[in-house]
Design a protein around this motif. Structure first.
Motif, PDB file in Angstrom:
ATOM      1  N   UNK A   1       3.719  11.122  -7.011  1.00 24.67           N
ATOM      2  CA  UNK A   1       2.367  11.677  -7.064  1.00 24.67           C
ATOM      3  C   UNK A   1       1.598  11.270  -5.814  1.00 24.67           C
ATOM      4  N   UNK A   2       0.344  11.656  -5.751  1.00 26.77           N
ATOM      5  CA  UNK A   2      -0.414  11.504  -4.503  1.00 26.77           C
ATOM      6  C   UNK A   2      -0.581  10.056  -4.071  1.00 26.77           C
ATOM      7  N   UNK A   3      -0.648   9.147  -5.022  1.00 29.22           N
ATOM      8  CA  UNK A   3      -0.806   7.735  -4.648  1.00 29.22           C
ATOM      9  C   UNK A   3       0.358   6.915  -5.161  1.00 29.22           C
ATOM     10  N   UNK A   4       1.489   7.581  -5.362  1.00 30.15           N
ATOM     11  CA  UNK A   4       2.593   6.940  -6.060  1.00 30.15           C
ATOM     12  C   UNK A   4       3.561   6.169  -5.197  1.00 30.15           C
ATOM     13  N   UNK A   5       3.196   5.846  -3.970  1.00 31.50           N
ATOM     14  CA  UNK A   5       4.077   5.050  -3.124  1.00 31.50           C
ATOM     15  C   UNK A   5       3.359   3.765  -2.783  1.00 31.50           C
ATOM     16  N   UNK A   6       4.033   2.656  -2.983  1.00 34.39           N
ATOM     17  CA  UNK A   6       3.383   1.363  -2.806  1.00 34.39           C
ATOM     18  C   UNK A   6       3.161   1.086  -1.343  1.00 34.39           C
ATOM     19  N   UNK A   7       1.914   0.686  -1.062  1.00 31.75           N
ATOM     20  CA  UNK A   7       1.609   0.183   0.255  1.00 31.75           C
ATOM     21  C   UNK A   7       1.813  -1.320   0.221  1.00 31.75           C
ATOM     22  N   UNK A   8       1.976  -1.893   1.368  1.00 31.44           N
ATOM     23  CA  UNK A   8       2.272  -3.321   1.414  1.00 31.44           C
ATOM     24  C   UNK A   8       1.159  -4.037   2.141  1.00 31.44           C
ATOM     25  N   UNK A   9       0.798  -5.226   1.659  1.00 26.83           N
ATOM     26  CA  UNK A   9      -0.295  -6.039   2.190  1.00 26.83           C
ATOM     27  C   UNK A   9      -1.530  -5.159   2.341  1.00 26.83           C
ATOM     28  N   UNK A  10      -2.242  -5.313   3.385  1.00 26.21           N
ATOM     29  CA  UNK A  10      -3.430  -4.515   3.602  1.00 26.21           C
ATOM     30  C   UNK A  10      -3.255  -3.594   4.792  1.00 26.21           C
ATOM     31  N   UNK A  11      -2.007  -3.291   5.108  1.00 23.07           N
ATOM     32  CA  UNK A  11      -1.755  -2.440   6.254  1.00 23.07           C
ATOM     33  C   UNK A  11      -1.898  -0.977   5.917  1.00 23.07           C
TER      34      UNK A  11
END
Lengths: 422, 505
Positions: free
Chosen positions: B385-395
């Motif tokens: 989904x639109x936000x369904x990929x994990x970002x890492x740290x605050x990058x």
């Protein structure tokens, strides 16, 4: 104290009259008989207050083989069926005065003559037989739970006839009529008062409301009605304000023309003199679903009529409860080793002078969605601010906003279940 | 059997929620149900950490729909979207720190979500919303809305890209100088504060003389206040002009720039055709207004916008280093059409992965224009989904080795293919019981400092996966978390501060 009579309004089952009693009776006959069947329905005959001309008879003969008979006449009460204090005009259950409380109630019938070999029984609910060949079957108001008027109405009434005849025997009950419920009642007074656990502030979600009574009676308020298996609250799309227990209380909040029933699990304590319940979050969701765009001035406070449903008839209004919709929305962060949650608590207004509002002349409002606003303003990303000609249209207006302060609450129900726990 | 004869069962391992198959199959070292717990060390658990307010201001933001981490040149900040249910207006704020909020920097009716990507200190914002399509909700850019650029300094966001200069300039011989004599086409290209070069405008023709320079007058300023420069462009000598000034190659003339947006003349410009090396013709093909999409990403230093209102399977890819320069001709990638919109885009190991809700396709930069990039279908059943990929740290970017992707199957590791069993294998029932219609509510982050994966669920609670014992499907420990309010969005600020936003409903 007053009196009441309930007369049946419909025949549910049993007892189709067999013969016109003017005869002749067949040799092997058993059953219900009326004078002028089928002209006068059996219901009208059995509830008639006078015997003539169409009283009911129960008759049995046998010349041949032994004859047996067992049949139950079931009748129900609905609509305008209650006569109060000798009135000839009936009213319905919903029309009973508030606080109506039955003190005694008895199913009664008149039988003019009894002849051997016949057994008859008055009934409350189906299968609940009274004493044999007795014209009076009272409700037991000493038992628990105490019969309510709703119980009495809902049960209906019945007359069961049963006999076994040997050859040549006969049995008869003549002049069976005026089947009714008679009783006495009083009206409960409700000297109720209520308060919340933060008396100086309007209650909000998770706050308790305490109802007190100097005359007792609060123990009769329904707090665990498992008979209602469906959610009585409407609307409830996706059951988002359902109640996991599926149990509902007799406490309601009336908002506009809609009624919200407090779930039973929100009842904290109940005695004859005091009843405490908690305002649940589901009520807020229900309100917002009913009224998703409340007027801006009212969006934070909801006025709902608090009512108590009791084991008596009807419900008692306790007045208007003003509930604040606590807006805890905002930006949060996890705090290591903090053992409670801190949320935004919005209460009270302040004038926020840093909000910049532009006063627009008519020709600038027309062309975009801003005309839909209830106050005139423009988005700051437009370039109009750069235009010197527009400067005289700029006006700084204070805007009222809710002030938020930190508010400590418990972390919601931390819990675990293992395969060993139920 | 007497109680004293029973042998006790020791429970000394607590490995989180198990919701897979029948409850009776729950292993002893797992919970059949749990809520609001955290895992301590390798074998203990306790009540989760509490939450605190993030804003220390008199009037904090309300009804927060989306938060992104926004690293600026001077601080690590947040970009937040709030939504007013009364007016159906979404407003974006720049939360600089606990006590300082800029904005609203952008206010748009109907904006219930937005895509965001930081680039060179600026922020690119694309407003979108969910639209009903039968029983589904699809996320796509708002109709008649565009990509916006925010400078990061509190000034309102503005539309990205820009239109060509308009008007009629005068061209005449200037003072003594030099040109290659003959028929030339001249024009001006405006440059915005963010470095965007607009298509050539103010096109005119003039026959130059060998011994004279060229002077330009009535060079109108751009109506866009963000224009900071205007560059002169010219064609080489045209032997046989066909009457179409936009049909010839134009080049930037060296040292021929008006360094403001106010002056109306540029005089005495001398140049030879051999000096014209920097092509400007490609600017004709660029979008002057970039349509809003539901997806923003960066691939090989190119901005990627996808799922616009009118083209849900189209990805727009910008020039490298020029995020607002998107060619309408060859800056397009068409994801295989299936009626579903593109939902996400991520770069992983030099490959651009585009996702739909149940499909994943890869594109590789071959050095040529994006429309020529070869396509490889990775999976025809799994997407996100639109936000369904994990970002890492605050990058705000994905981990370089793998992505953590929320699919209908579960939370999966992705390294070019979806790794099975999925990471959420132990809570398969829990995941599959989530309402697919609201999978667009899912937002996931990976917090490596805490060794946790946090996922906003469709029911707006949070699923926490503790991988302190290892990032694999057996060792990860799951626990749902709930709060007094619903959670809409989650992000990481200041390296390890987990932030989430909630609203009233």
């Amino acid at each position: 104290m007053g009196t009441f009579i309930i007369r049946p309004t419909s025949q549910n089952s049993g007892g189709t009259p067999q013969y016109n009693s003017s005869g002749p009776f067949p040799n092997d006959a058993a059953g219900w008989f009326t004078e002028d069947y089928p002209v006068t329905p059996l219901l009208d005959v059995i509830k008639d207050t006078v015997a003539a001309p169409s009283f009911l008879q129960i008759v049995a003969f046998t010349d041949g083989a032994p004859n047996s008979y067992d049949n139950t006449l079931r009748l129900s009460f609905s609509g305008d069926c209650i006569y109060l204090d000798g009135s000839l005009t009936p009213i319905s259950f919903a029309g009973l005065p508030a606080g109506f409380n039955p003190l005694t109630a008895s199913i009664k019938i008149i039988t003019d003559a009894f002849i051997n070999n016949v057994s008859y029984y008055l009934q409350h609910a189906s299968g609940n037989d009274g004493t044999v060949n007795t014209d009076d079957y009272p409700y037991d108001f000493g038992a628990f739970p105490t019969p309510t008027m709703l119980d009495i109405i809902s049960n209906g009434c019945g007359l069961r006839v049963s006999f076994n005849l040997n050859i040549g025997e006969s049995g008869q009950v003549t002049g069976v009529y005026n089947l009714r419920i008679e009783g006495t009642y009083d009206l409960q007074a409700f000297p109720y008062d209520w308060t919340n656990d933060t008396p100086d502030v309007d209650p909000r979600v998770d706050k308790e409301v305490t109802i007190t009574s100097t005359n007792g009676g609060l123990d009769t308020v329904v707090t665990d009605d498992t008979d209602i298996t469906t959610n009585p609250n409407f609307p409830d799309e996706n059951n988002i304000f359902g109640n996991p227990n599926g149990k509902w209380s007799g406490i309601t909040l009336v908002y506009g023309s809609n009624t919200y029933t407090i779930p039973s699990e929100s009842i904290i304590e109940q005695t004859a003199d005091e009843l405490i319940f908690e305002i649940d979050y589901w009520f807020i969701l229900w309100i917002l679903l009913l009224d998703p765009m409340p007027e801006k001035e009212k969006k934070k406070k909801i006025e709902a009529e608090l009512k108590l449903g009791t084991r008596f008839s009807g419900s008692v209004s306790l007045g208007t409860l003003t509930i604040v919709i606590a807006d805890a929305s905002g930006i949060y962060r996890f705090v290591s080793n903090q053992t409670h949650d801190v949320v935004y608590f919005r209460d009270g207004y302040t004038t926020f002078p840093e909000q910049l509002r532009l006063y627009l002349e008519d020709d600038l409002i027309e062309d975009d969605f801003f005309s839909l606003m209830d106050y005139p303003y423009k988005i700051l990303s437009e370039s109009y601010m750069e235009d010197e000609d527009e400067e005289d249209k700029i006006e700084i207006i204070g805007l009222q906003e809710f002030v938020a302060i930190p508010y400590d609450i418990e972390i919601p129900t931390p819990s675990i279940e293992t395969a060993f726990t139920p | 059997m007497a109680v004293r004869d029973h042998i006790g069962v020791v429970l000394d391992q607590f490995n989180g929620l198990w919701d897979r198959g029948d409850t009776s199959t729950t292993p002893r070292d797992h919970f059949s149900d749990c809520n609001n717990i955290k895992f301590i060390d390798s074998a203990s658990f306790g009540t989760r950490d509490g939450i605190g307010i993030s804003q220390d201001v008199l009037i904090p933001l309300t009804n927060v729909k989306r938060i992104y981490n926004y690293p600026t040149q001077i601080a690590n900040t947040l970009i937040a979207l709030t939504y007013d249910y009364l007016t159906d207006i979404g407003s974006i704020y720049h939360v600089f720190n606990r006590t300082t909020v800029y904005g609203p920097i952008l206010t748009i009716a109907g904006m219930t979500d937005f895509a965001f990507i930081p680039y060179a200190g600026r922020g690119y914002i694309s407003p979108f919303s969910a639209f009903a399509a039968g029983d589904l909700l699809i996320d796509k850019g708002l109709e008649d809305e565009f990509l916006y650029v925010y400078a990061g300094n509190g000034t309102p966001a503005r539309k990205a890209a820009g239109a060509a200069l308009t008007g009629t300039m005068t061209i005449a011989d200037g003072a003594a100088g030099h040109t290659d004599p003959g028929f030339h086409i001249f024009g001006f290209v405006s440059e915005t504060v963010s470095g965007y070069l607009c298509p050539p405008g103010l096109l005119g023709t003039f026959t130059t003389s060998a011994l004279n320079s060229v002077s330009f007058g009535s060079v109108d300023a751009s109506g866009d206040p963000n224009v900071t420069k205007r560059h002169l462009v010219a064609s080489k000598v045209i032997a046989d002009y066909n009457g179409d000034p936009s049909g010839y190659e134009l080049f930037f003339v060296p040292d021929a720039t008006i360094n403001n947006n106010t002056d109306t003349s540029l005089n005495d410009i001398s140049f030879y055709d051999a000096d014209l090396l920097d092509d400007a013709s490609h600017l004709f093909d660029n979008y002057s207004e970039i349509p809003a999409g539901a997806v923003l990403s960066i691939y090989h230093n190119r901005l990627v916008v996808a799922a616009t209102f009118d083209d849900i399977s189209l990805a727009l890819v910008a020039q490298p280093g020029e995020p607002e320069a998107i060619s309408q001709i060859d800056g397009l990638i068409i994801f295989p059409l299936d009626g579903n919109p593109i939902t996400n885009a991520q770069e992983l190991r030099d490959v651009l992965y585009l996702f739909k809700r149940s499909r994943t396709v890869a594109y590789s930069d071959n050095g040529d224009v994006p429309s020529s990039w070869p396509e490889t279908v990775i999976d025809t059943a799994l997407g996100t989904s639109v936000h369904g990929i994990a970002t890492v740290l605050d990058s705000g970017a994905a981990n370089v080795d793998f992505l953590i992707v929320c699919t209908y199957q579960g939370i999966s590791l992705f390294n070019g293919r979806y790794i099975t069993p999925e990471l959420s294998w132990k809570v398969q029932n829990f995941w599959k019981n989530q309402d697919r219609k609201y999978f667009n509510r899912i937002q996931i982050i990976n917090a490596p400092i805490q060794k946790e994966i946090l996922t906003i669920l469709p029911n707006r609670e949070v699923l926490v996966g503790d991988y302190g014992n290892g990032m694999d499907y057996k060792k990860i420990r799951w626990s749902p978390n709930s709060f007094y309010m619903t959670a809409n969005t989650i992000a990481i600020a200041n390296i390890d501060e987990i932030i989430f936003g909630s609203d009233l409903l």
